[in-house]
Design a protein around this motif. Structure first.
Motif, PDB file in Angstrom:
ATOM      1  N   PHE A 157       0.848  -1.180   0.000  1.00 38.06           N
ATOM      2  CA  PHE A 157       0.000   0.000   0.000  1.00 38.06           C
ATOM      3  C   PHE A 157       0.890   1.238   0.000  1.00 38.06           C
ATOM      4  CE2 PHE A 157      -3.753  -2.404   0.427  1.00 38.06           C
ATOM      5  CZ  PHE A 157      -4.804  -1.541   0.184  1.00 38.06           C
ATOM      6  N   CYS A 158       0.767   2.033  -1.067  1.00 38.09           N
ATOM      7  CA  CYS A 158       1.713   3.130  -1.245  1.00 38.09           C
ATOM      8  C   CYS A 158       1.570   4.222  -0.183  1.00 38.09           C
ATOM      9  CB  CYS A 158       1.556   3.726  -2.640  1.00 38.09           C
ATOM     10  SG  CYS A 158       1.997   2.568  -3.958  1.00 38.09           S
ATOM     11  N   HIS A 159       0.359   4.449   0.326  1.00 41.07           N
ATOM     12  CA  HIS A 159       0.191   5.572   1.252  1.00 41.07           C
ATOM     13  C   HIS A 159       0.836   5.323   2.607  1.00 41.07           C
ATOM     14  CE1 HIS A 159      -3.283   3.283   2.917  1.00 41.07           C
ATOM     15  NE2 HIS A 159      -2.997   3.941   4.010  1.00 41.07           N
ATOM     16  N   ASN A 160       1.090   4.066   2.985  1.00 45.93           N
ATOM     17  CA  ASN A 160       1.743   3.870   4.286  1.00 45.93           C
ATOM     18  C   ASN A 160       3.234   3.572   4.172  1.00 45.93           C
ATOM     19  OD1 ASN A 160       1.651   1.087   3.623  1.00 45.93           O
ATOM     20  ND2 ASN A 160      -0.274   0.809   4.745  1.00 45.93           N
ATOM     21  N   ASN A 161       3.765   3.507   2.952  1.00 44.49           N
ATOM     22  CA  ASN A 161       5.216   3.428   2.818  1.00 44.49           C
ATOM     23  C   ASN A 161       5.917   4.695   3.330  1.00 44.49           C
ATOM     24  OD1 ASN A 161       6.700   1.091   0.699  1.00 44.49           O
ATOM     25  ND2 ASN A 161       4.556   0.941   1.292  1.00 44.49           N
ATOM     26  N   PRO A 162       5.356   5.898   3.114  1.00 38.41           N
ATOM     27  CA  PRO A 162       5.987   7.082   3.709  1.00 38.41           C
ATOM     28  C   PRO A 162       6.100   7.016   5.236  1.00 38.41           C
ATOM     29  CG  PRO A 162       4.484   7.757   1.990  1.00 38.41           C
ATOM     30  CD  PRO A 162       4.278   6.270   2.179  1.00 38.41           C
ATOM     31  N   TRP A 163       5.197   6.301   5.900  1.00 38.33           N
ATOM     32  CA  TRP A 163       5.318   6.181   7.355  1.00 38.33           C
ATOM     33  C   TRP A 163       6.643   5.516   7.729  1.00 38.33           C
ATOM     34  CZ3 TRP A 163      -0.117   3.555   8.297  1.00 38.33           C
ATOM     35  CH2 TRP A 163      -1.114   4.419   7.847  1.00 38.33           C
ATOM     36  N   ILE A 164       7.041   4.520   6.934  1.00 41.20           N
ATOM     37  CA  ILE A 164       8.295   3.826   7.224  1.00 41.20           C
ATOM     38  C   ILE A 164       9.485   4.712   6.876  1.00 41.20           C
ATOM     39  CG2 ILE A 164       9.688   1.782   6.699  1.00 41.20           C
ATOM     40  CD1 ILE A 164       7.128   1.283   8.378  1.00 41.20           C
TER      41      ILE A 164
ATOM     42  N   CYS B  37       0.005   4.664  -7.199  1.00 41.29           N
ATOM     43  CA  CYS B  37      -1.103   3.713  -7.160  1.00 41.29           C
ATOM     44  C   CYS B  37      -1.635   3.623  -5.729  1.00 41.29           C
ATOM     45  CB  CYS B  37      -0.638   2.310  -7.558  1.00 41.29           C
ATOM     46  SG  CYS B  37       0.229   2.222  -9.107  1.00 41.29           S
ATOM     47  N   GLN B  38      -2.827   3.085  -5.603  1.00 38.29           N
ATOM     48  CA  GLN B  38      -3.284   2.720  -4.267  1.00 38.29           C
ATOM     49  C   GLN B  38      -2.383   1.638  -3.699  1.00 38.29           C
ATOM     50  OE1 GLN B  38      -6.411  -0.134  -3.708  1.00 38.29           O
ATOM     51  NE2 GLN B  38      -7.505   1.224  -2.297  1.00 38.29           N
TER      52      GLN B  38
ATOM     53  N   LYS C  89      -1.812  -1.201  -9.098  1.00 40.61           N
ATOM     54  CA  LYS C  89      -3.262  -1.363  -9.049  1.00 40.61           C
ATOM     55  C   LYS C  89      -3.911  -0.065  -8.564  1.00 40.61           C
ATOM     56  CE  LYS C  89      -2.920  -5.830  -9.893  1.00 40.61           C
ATOM     57  NZ  LYS C  89      -3.386  -6.432 -11.170  1.00 40.61           N
ATOM     58  N   ASN C  90      -5.030   0.301  -9.193  1.00 40.41           N
ATOM     59  CA  ASN C  90      -5.845   1.429  -8.724  1.00 40.41           C
ATOM     60  C   ASN C  90      -5.050   2.735  -8.665  1.00 40.41           C
ATOM     61  OD1 ASN C  90      -7.813  -0.524  -8.399  1.00 40.41           O
ATOM     62  ND2 ASN C  90      -7.504  -0.700  -6.200  1.00 40.41           N
ATOM     63  N   SER C  91      -4.446   3.126  -9.794  1.00 43.31           N
ATOM     64  CA  SER C  91      -3.728   4.394  -9.807  1.00 43.31           C
ATOM     65  C   SER C  91      -4.687   5.551  -9.559  1.00 43.31           C
ATOM     66  CB  SER C  91      -3.006   4.578 -11.141  1.00 43.31           C
ATOM     67  OG  SER C  91      -3.906   4.531 -12.228  1.00 43.31           O
ATOM     68  N   TRP C  92      -4.173   6.616  -8.978  1.00 41.43           N
ATOM     69  CA  TRP C  92      -4.887   7.834  -8.582  1.00 41.43           C
ATOM     70  C   TRP C  92      -5.687   7.651  -7.288  1.00 41.43           C
ATOM     71  CZ3 TRP C  92      -3.729  12.138 -11.315  1.00 41.43           C
ATOM     72  CH2 TRP C  92      -3.273  11.972 -12.636  1.00 41.43           C
ATOM     73  N   LEU C  93      -6.135   6.449  -6.982  1.00 46.15           N
ATOM     74  CA  LEU C  93      -7.003   6.232  -5.818  1.00 46.15           C
ATOM     75  C   LEU C  93      -6.153   6.041  -4.565  1.00 46.15           C
ATOM     76  CD1 LEU C  93      -9.926   5.742  -4.784  1.00 46.15           C
ATOM     77  CD2 LEU C  93      -9.545   3.319  -5.211  1.00 46.15           C
TER      78      LEU C  93
END
Length: 298
Positions: free
Chosen positions: A138-145, A185-186, A200-204
């Motif tokens: 999940f791309c949005h929680n990679n920045p957390w790491i 991607c999402q 998968k699910n780019s933009w979302l």
């Protein structure tokens, strides 16, 4: 702790007395201490932080299970909260993330992926292995790491986490990624998927907002505080320097960072409009001012 800091800075403007401010701030910090203690005991699995306890009081995200042993969220969130920085738990958790969740395409949400449906977990165990919440990246929680690594002082790894699923850095693998080369991607199919690296699910996704926060405040290190801008970069040692223009409280700051010393972390000196200052907290400038800032790392 941010609430306590705001109380101490602005409580008087809200009509609070000094005694009321001190009492409320102390109460908040005591509660923070209790949460931290709980996380370090019931929330620690030995080499990483537990994800949760289910409705039957059983651990989720534990080495005691055969699947779903480690999750990304608690490792990022706990370290971002400063938990474990004082006793090695933060570094151990991030080490586990790199060893057990991370591949060339990014960091997966959990591992090992679930092979059967679990009613107590629901949707996350319903997807094929390596996709979506069942072991996808999940791309949005990679920045957390990435943020967590920056906070812990693992600066090369903080940048590496950012690079692994940043579209600009994986454009040469478009035949695998198969989505637009200019947008997050999402999720990306994880290491246990049939098609690892496939987007998968780019933009979302909320990835762009988290990545902007990560890059601007944690990697480049231009951080707004209640007392002014702080400049505290955490960059790869190969980055020789950079420039940033930052508007803050009506003033414009032109910040130039010199890293010819090729370090990952550490501010050697700061000059504001040609005059050296102590530390890396820039004094507040009046609205409309243009401020020239030179930072030397070393």
């Amino acid at each position: 702790s941010q609430y306590a800091d705001i109380l101490e800075h602005y409580g008087r403007l809200a009509g609070m007395s000094d005694a009321e401010i001190a009492s409320e701030a102390a109460s908040v910090r005591a509660e923070i201490g209790q949460v931290s203690k709980a996380v370090k005991t019931a929330g620690w699995d030995g080499e990483w932080f537990v994800r949760a306890y289910d409705a039957y009081s059983r651990k989720v995200g534990t080495h005691e299970d055969t699947e779903g042993q480690i999750y990304i969220e608690p490792q990022g969130m706990c370290v971002m909260a400063g938990i474990g920085l004082d006793d090695g738990k933060a570094q151990q958790a991030l080490k586990s993330v790199k060893e057990r969740l991370t591949c060339d395409w990014g960091t997966a949400i959990l591992a090992p992926a679930y092979s059967t449906y679990r009613i107590e977990l629901g949707e996350i165990s319903s997807y094929p292995r390596g996709y979506k919440e069942n072991g996808g990246i999940f791309c949005h929680n990679n920045p957390w790491i990435s943020i967590a690594n920056a906070i812990a002082g693992n600066d090369d790894e903080a940048f590496a986490v950012y690079q692994r699923n940043c579209p600009a850095y994986v454009e040469d693998k478009s035949d695998v990624r198969k989505v637009e080369p200019y947008v997050y991607c999402q999720m990306v199919a994880g290491p246990e998927a049939a098609t690892p690296g496939e987007g998968k699910n780019s933009w979302l996704t909320g990835t762009a907002a988290w990545t902007f926060f990560n890059v601007s405040q944690c990697i480049l290190g231009v951080q707004p505080t209640l007392d002014g801008l702080k400049v505290d970069p955490c960059i790869p040692h190969t980055l020789g320097g950079f420039t940033v223009t930052r508007r803050y409280r009506g003033a414009t700051y032109h910040i130039a960072v010199d890293n010819t010393a090729a370090v990952q972390y550490g501010v050697k000196s700061v000059a504001v409009d040609g005059k050296p200052i102590e530390g890396s907290l820039l004094p507040l400038a009046p609205e409309g001012a243009v401020v020239e800032v030179q930072v030397t790392m070393g």
